[in-house]
Design a protein around this motif. Structure first.
Motif: not given
Ligand SMILES: CC(=O)[C@@H](O)[C@H](O)COP(=O)(O)O
Ligand SMILES: Cc1ncc(C[n+]2csc(CCOP(=O)(O)OP(=O)(O)O)c2C)c(N)n1
Ligand SMILES: [Mg+2]
Length: 639
Positions: A43, A298, A392, A431, A477
């Motif tokens: 991030h 991001h 998700y 996640h 994923k």
């Molecule tokens: C913080 C959050 O929830 C997202 O930024 C996540 O890290 C994205 O993950 P993906 O890369 O799988 O979309």
């Protein structure tokens, strides 16, 4: 190289640093962040944006005692660097390394493991209340929440409660005009209007003059408070929404000016009751390409900066399930104008930008409001539309009750495409999409499916949109393979028997199908004949085929990338129990009853045998076990 940062062992080490030194520290933190993204996805833009805010918070408060929660938790990196984790920082998001989110196992400065947006104000109110009840009123309570997370319903539930309790609580709104994608909705517009406040634009300098006379430390509290009140009165005509809810609204202020941030924080520290401090930051601040394109940055792929040109280290690669799903959704929307699609702020992650652009009137970004998205879809379905809720797996947990009441109970034809269903690697336990099989198959009327390969994504979506019931399709994923075979069409509750074998059977639910096929081929070359069934449906489960396989095979191995408890294998055991069939020779592979750490997806899958070799190994073990039970070695591989 990081002269100041490398010496920060705890936030206490900030206490003697001047604003100039703190600015130097900010530059060093940014340097660490830039070095990190040269090695791996992380991030990035969000963390660049909160460097000064993190420094000012730790310089003002004492979070060894005061309470701090970063909402969502993805912008925690500067905080980790300031709280004694500089030396280990290079391990972040790798197996055994630091987590990419707050983690109390790493530091007392991290209070909760978080990764889902929106809970910070509630949790902080709980901490406030707990501290108050236990005579620790001196502990300050601070929640930092982004403008993307802010519109979540739970935030308003917490504001409502905090205002009613008149709790001493500071909510810092980190407004960078972005969620992952540009933020959307009425609250976003409201924040834009607040930025128009003369306090931030025109008369800001006047207010600054007042604040410049507020000494930072050693001032009698009453004087400070009196001055604060004046400053607040002078500047604040905005923020009525918060004021009406019982909060003192202060801001907006420049979130990249450490001196200014410190002054305001000293001021609000002593204000009684709930306070909302509106801080304006720039996502990607300090690295121009990230500030210019915060969506891409991001969580960018690892890249090298070649004189201002961003060069990703890897490019291309196989097509992911996400892309197949996106393409299938677009195709359905082209075919039928009743098909709509919802995202809850994950347009970028679900790769839906082209769909958003092609169908602006049938694409809905609800913001980070998953429960609302599901109830909203139910309303559309009632009118005859065919909504697809594309969320998700882990975030859809937020909608459990709406899936139950608004969708399943009404038997409405809402289609759930659940991305990231399975282990999501570097993000970790917040996640991983572990639980959706259980929470979906629980409800009457729901049809629950998982494609075994790339082609089945589109076939299942096509099938789902023809049903007059709710349905769910899960995929991980991961890159999607095509499993070569004589394909059979999708039929409700029908599994696909891909091969039969006298020695045992593998029943695969979902994306491990290619690995399962490789496993049965390996076993065959070793002399063990194991059949392969592509389950396709968890609900309705194909009792005839699956229970039949359990009845007739020496052993059965079920495979799924989801929680074993309540999962597909459990559904097989239930079906066997209902049919009075002995299931003691069934071995279930999936996610065990524990939280899986972050790390490489392949490594994590291998640990739980969800690889071709793992499946083959478990089949060999089952064959050996069955042979020994029968005192016969004819089932052992190689015999
Ligand atoms: C913080 C959050 O929830 C997202 O930024 C996540 O890290 C994205 O993950 P993906 O890369 O799988 O979309
Ligand atoms: C419940 C939930 N839904 C979706 C996400 C995915 N997500 C992670 S960060 C993010 C954007 C957050 O925006 P904001 O709070 O403004 O933080 P910023 O990245 O701008 O600093 C989203 C949608 C999530 N973490 N939790
Ligand atoms: Mg934001």
């Amino acid at each position: 190289m990081h002269q100041i940062l490398s010496k920060i062992e705890s936030p206490a080490d900030l206490s003697n640093l001047s604003n100039e030194q703190l600015e130097q520290l900010a530059a060093e933190i940014r340097d660490v962040l830039c070095s990190l993204v040269a090695t791996r996805t992380a991030h990035f833009a969000s963390n660049l944006g909160v460097v000064e805010l993190s420094i000012a918070l730790h310089r003002t408060f004492d979070f060894s005692r005061d309470r701090l929660i970063w909402d969502t938790g993805h912008q925690i990196y500067p905080h980790k660097l300031l709280t004694g984790r500089y030396d280990e920082f290079g391990t972040i998001r790798t197996t055994g390394g630091l987590m990419g989110y707050p983690n109390p196992a790493e530091s007392d400065y991290d209070l909760f493991v978080t990764g889902h947006a929106g809970s910070s104000v509630s949790t902080m109110l709980g901490l406030r209340s707990g501290d108050d009840l236990q005579g620790e009123k001196d502990r300050h309570a601070v929640a930092v929440i982004g403008d993307g997370a802010f519109p979540s319903g739970i935030v308003f539930e917490a504001l409502n409660n905090a205002g009613g309790m008149n709790a001493n609580l500071l909510v810092v709104l980190n407004d960078n005009k972005m969620s992952i994608c540009p933020r959307v909705g009425g609250v976003a517009d409201y924040f834009d209007r607040l930025r128009m406040n003369p306090f931030y634009t025109g008369v800001k300098s006047e207010v600054l003059k007042i604040l410049n006379h507020v000494p930072l430390l050693g001032d009698p509290t009453e004087r400070l408070l009196a001055q604060c009140k004046e400053a607040v009165k002078a500047g604040l005509h905005g923020g009525m929404l918060f004021e009406e809810l019982g909060f003192s609204y202060i801001g907006p202020i420049d979130g990249h000016n450490i001196g200014l941030l410190r002054k305001y924080m000293e001021m609000v520290k002593t204000l009684p009751g709930p306070v909302l401090l509106h801080v304006v930051t720039e996502k990607g601040h300090g690295y121009q390409p990230a500030a210019a394109d915060p969506v891409f940055f991001h969580t960018p792929p690892a890249f090298i900066d070649d004189n201002g040109t961003v060069v990703p280290k890897k490019s291309g690669g196989a097509k992911a399930y996400t892309n197949y799903a996106r393409d299938a959704i677009a195709e359905q929307m082209r075919k039928c104008d009743k098909v709509t699609v919802m995202t809850a702020a994950m347009c970028q992650g679900t790769k839906m930008e082209p769909v958003r652009d092609e169908f602006p009137h049938r694409f809905f970004d609800t913001g980070i409001c998953e429960s609302h998205a599901v109830a909203f879809a139910a309303g559309q379905a009632k009118t005859g539309l065919r909504p697809i809720v594309n969320i998700y797996s882990t975030f859809l947990q937020r909608s459990f009750d709406q899936i139950f009441q608004e969708v399943a109970l009404q038997d409405l034809p809402v289609v759930f495409t659940m991305d990231r269903a399975g282990l999501t690697a570097a993000d970790g336990p917040t996640h991983h999409g572990s639980y959706d099989i259980g929470y979906m198959r629980l409800f009457p009327n729901m049809i629950v499916m998982a494609p075994g390969d790339a082609e089945e994504v589109g076939e299942m979506l096509d099938f789902a949109l023809l049903q007059d019931h709710p349905s769910a399709i899960r995929y991980p994923k991961a890159n999607a393979e095509t499993v070569e075979r004589n394909r059979t069409p999708i039929g409700l509750g029908k599994a696909e028997v891909m091969s039969t074998g006298a020695d045992g059977a593998v029943i695969c639910y979902g994306a491990q199908l290619a690995d399962a096929q490789r496993a049965v081929e390996t076993l065959k070359s070793e002399g063990l004949n194991v059949g392969l069934i592509n389950a396709r449906f968890c609900k309705p489960i194909d009792r005839e085929t699956i229970v039949g396989a359990v009845k007739t095979s020496p052993f059965v191995v079920t495979v799924e990338e989801g929680a074993l408890m309540t999962g597909f294998g459990s559904a097989v055991l239930e079906a066997c129990a209902d049919e009075g069939v002995d299931a003691s020779r069934v071995k279930r592979l999936g996610i065990p009853d524990t939280f899986i750490d972050h790390g490489e997806r392949e490594e994590r899958l291998a640990e739980i045998f969800l690889t071709a070799e793992g499946i083959a190994q478990v089949c060999r073990e089952m064959a050996a076990k069955i042979s020994s039970l029968h005192g016969d070695d004819s089932l052992t591989a190689g015999s």
